[in-house]
Design an enzyme around this catalytic site. Structure first.
Site, PDB file in Angstrom:
ATOM      1  CB  SER A 119      -0.819   0.167   1.208  1.00  0.00           C
ATOM      2  OG  SER A 119      -1.662  -0.890   1.279  1.00  0.00           O
ATOM      3  CG  HIS A 140      -2.556  -0.661  -3.977  1.00  0.00           C
ATOM      4  ND1 HIS A 140      -3.128   0.514  -3.560  1.00  0.00           N
ATOM      5  CD2 HIS A 140      -2.439  -1.390  -2.661  1.00  0.00           C
ATOM      6  CE1 HIS A 140      -3.272   0.729  -2.363  1.00  0.00           C
ATOM      7  NE2 HIS A 140      -3.158  -0.659  -1.818  1.00  0.00           N
ATOM      8  CD  GLU A 152      -4.079   3.099  -6.668  1.00  0.00           C
ATOM      9  OE1 GLU A 152      -4.552   4.029  -6.669  1.00  0.00           O
ATOM     10  OE2 GLU A 152      -3.222   2.655  -5.820  1.00  0.00           O
ATOM     11  CG  ASN A 190      -3.895   4.446   0.058  1.00  0.00           C
ATOM     12  OD1 ASN A 190      -5.398   4.330   0.165  1.00  0.00           O
ATOM     13  ND2 ASN A 190      -3.278   3.323   0.236  1.00  0.00           N
TER      14      ASN A 190
HETATM   15  N1  LIG Z   1      -5.474  -4.355   4.799  1.00  0.00           N
HETATM   16  C1  LIG Z   1      -5.694  -3.599   3.598  1.00  0.00           C
HETATM   17  O1  LIG Z   1      -6.673  -2.869   3.777  1.00  0.00           O
HETATM   18  C2  LIG Z   1      -4.796  -3.500   2.616  1.00  0.00           C
HETATM   19  C3  LIG Z   1      -5.228  -2.981   1.290  1.00  0.00           C
HETATM   20  C4  LIG Z   1      -4.301  -2.769   0.271  1.00  0.00           C
HETATM   21  C5  LIG Z   1      -3.185  -3.412   0.439  1.00  0.00           C
HETATM   22  N2  LIG Z   1      -2.735  -3.975   1.608  1.00  0.00           N
HETATM   23  C6  LIG Z   1      -1.322  -4.430   1.753  1.00  0.00           C
HETATM   24  O2  LIG Z   1      -1.477  -6.060   1.748  1.00  0.00           O
HETATM   25  C7  LIG Z   1      -0.265  -6.318   2.361  1.00  0.00           C
HETATM   26  C8  LIG Z   1      -0.869  -7.447   3.033  1.00  0.00           C
HETATM   27  O3  LIG Z   1      -1.826  -6.880   4.198  1.00  0.00           O
HETATM   28  P1  LIG Z   1      -2.923  -7.600   4.840  1.00  0.00           P
HETATM   29  O4  LIG Z   1      -3.800  -6.698   5.366  1.00  0.00           O
HETATM   30  O5  LIG Z   1      -3.440  -8.918   4.041  1.00  0.00           O
HETATM   31  O6  LIG Z   1      -2.022  -8.040   6.087  1.00  0.00           O
HETATM   32  P2  LIG Z   1      -2.488  -9.627   7.263  1.00  0.00           P
HETATM   33  O7  LIG Z   1      -1.801  -9.057   8.537  1.00  0.00           O
HETATM   34  O8  LIG Z   1      -3.869  -9.916   6.942  1.00  0.00           O
HETATM   35  O9  LIG Z   1      -1.362 -10.501   6.376  1.00  0.00           O
HETATM   36  C9  LIG Z   1      -0.074 -10.511   6.373  1.00  0.00           C
HETATM   37  C10 LIG Z   1       0.468 -11.988   5.850  1.00  0.00           C
HETATM   38  O10 LIG Z   1       1.795 -11.786   5.726  1.00  0.00           O
HETATM   39  C11 LIG Z   1       2.505 -12.885   6.290  1.00  0.00           C
HETATM   40  N3  LIG Z   1       3.637 -12.696   7.069  1.00  0.00           N
HETATM   41  C12 LIG Z   1       3.718 -12.050   8.278  1.00  0.00           C
HETATM   42  N4  LIG Z   1       5.268 -11.991   8.449  1.00  0.00           N
HETATM   43  C13 LIG Z   1       5.821 -12.631   7.571  1.00  0.00           C
HETATM   44  C14 LIG Z   1       7.180 -12.839   7.328  1.00  0.00           C
HETATM   45  N5  LIG Z   1       8.180 -12.222   8.350  1.00  0.00           N
HETATM   46  N6  LIG Z   1       7.346 -13.376   6.101  1.00  0.00           N
HETATM   47  C15 LIG Z   1       6.669 -13.844   5.353  1.00  0.00           C
HETATM   48  N7  LIG Z   1       5.262 -13.815   5.434  1.00  0.00           N
HETATM   49  C16 LIG Z   1       4.889 -13.144   6.656  1.00  0.00           C
HETATM   50  C17 LIG Z   1       1.212 -13.391   7.313  1.00  0.00           C
HETATM   51  O11 LIG Z   1       1.338 -14.973   7.588  1.00  0.00           O
HETATM   52  C18 LIG Z   1      -0.063 -13.061   6.387  1.00  0.00           C
HETATM   53  O12 LIG Z   1      -0.200 -14.177   5.517  1.00  0.00           O
HETATM   54  C19 LIG Z   1       0.436  -5.343   2.931  1.00  0.00           C
HETATM   55  O13 LIG Z   1       1.578  -5.040   2.114  1.00  0.00           O
HETATM   56  C20 LIG Z   1      -0.689  -4.186   2.944  1.00  0.00           C
HETATM   57  O14 LIG Z   1      -0.077  -2.981   3.115  1.00  0.00           O
HETATM   58  C21 LIG Z   1      -3.366  -4.020   2.722  1.00  0.00           C
END
Ligand SMILES: NC(=O)c1ccc[n+]([C@@H]2O[C@H](COP(=O)([O-])OP(=O)(O)OC[C@H]3O[C@@H](n4cnc5c(N)ncnc54)[C@H](O)[C@@H]3O)[C@@H](O)[C@H]2O)c1
Length: 282
Positions: A119, A140, A152, A190
């Protein structure tokens, strides 16, 4: 290159949603979690959401079963070798993402595309952890990925035209709305939304009004479908604060910094819908 098998690294909130979108588009998905139990939990969530689509008549029970059969859970990155595209959706940390990409490039075929769902991090810095940054793009997705149409498609100075075009076409193929953009802090949505939501929160204290009233004002005066406080509750206060801090450090504008009220809510564990308490109680 035909993309028929997609790897999704990290099956958290976003990864599971992205995997579901790809499964529903008829693709094979190799989902990688650090532990099999986490992968199974993600499969359970996808099963649940697909089940709701069956109840609503948007999907047949056979289509649901076929979609779940196309999901293969793995714990090692090496098992993503046959994927033409890998979408990374791990924890938002530059080092973790760079390590993931450096490992992935030796796993997949030389012409496979590597995408990050970051993000707020720099896609360029993630790409530069590999020896083939020309095949790295940002894809994204927005949360919840199965519901929100926008993706995106982010190009860095290294991204090849062929990779960018293939990533853009992939987004169309899975039924989403791609928007092309360059690797700038916050990309498009964002960059606009985060300072705007922060302004809305500052108005609460400056104008001494209640969250309900700011929300009603923006819904009925600006025709927003949801008020800003309700939206932050949906996004998660912690997720919004993290993105605000990243934008603030990248751009240095005061409006980007998270307002004190949000930092207090975060410290109190009032993160919004996911904790049952944010601006509103759930
Ligand atoms: N939540 C949102 O609204 C949103 C929206 C768009 C993009 N994102 C992006 O998506 C990505 C994931 O976010 P999320 O909200 O799904 O997070 P989440 O916490 O739900 O999931 C995180 C994932 O990362 C894995 N993980 C954690 N530590 C790790 C490590 N050291 N090595 C490998 N894997 C590891 C976990 O097992 C899990 O699968 C981030 O980059 C976030 O910025 C989030």
């Amino acid at each position: 290159m035909e993309i028929s098998r997609v790897g999704v690294v990290g099956l958290g909130t976003m990864g599971a949603g992205i995997a579901q979108v790809c499964l529903q588009a008829g693709l094979e998905v190799i989902g990688r979690e650090v532990e099999l139990e986490l992968g199974e939990a993600a499969r359970g969530r996808i099963d649940h959401y697909l089940g709701r689509s069956v109840e609503k008549g948007r999907l047949t029970a056979e289509e649901k079963d076929a979609a779940l059969d196309r999901l293969h859970l793995v714990t090692g990155l090496a098992e993503l070798g046959g994927c033409q595209l890998v979408i990374e959706a791990v924890f938002e940390d530059l080092e973790v993402k760079q390590e993931t990409f450096a490992a992935l490039e030796h796993t997949v075929a030389p012409d496979a595309i590597l995408a990050t769902n970051t993000s707020a991090l720099s896609v360029t810095q993630i790409a530069e952890a590999t020896q083939s940054p020309e095949r790295v793009v940002g894809l994204h997705f927005f949360n919840p990925a199965p519901v929100l149409p926008l993706v995106e498609v982010i190009r860095t100075a290294h991204t090849s035209n062929g990779v960018f075009d293939a990533a853009y076409a992939f987004v169309e193929r899975i039924g989403k709305e791609p928007v092309a953009c360059n690797d700038t802090p916050g990309f498009i949505v964002n960059r606009i939304l985060i300072p705007l939501l922060n302004d809305c929160v500052r108005v609460l204290d400056e104008a001494r009004v209640a969250p309900e009233d700011v929300d009603r004002a923006m819904r009925f005066g600006a025709n927003w479908p949801i008020g800003p406080c309700a939206l932050i509750d949906l996004i998660g206060v912690d997720v919004h604060v993290h993105a605000s801090e990243a934008l603030h450090s990248a751009l240095g504008e005061d409006r980007m910094a998270p307002p004190p009220r949000l930092l207090e809510m975060q410290a109190a564990g009032h993160l919004g819908r996911k904790t049952g308490q944010g601006f509103y109680s759930y």
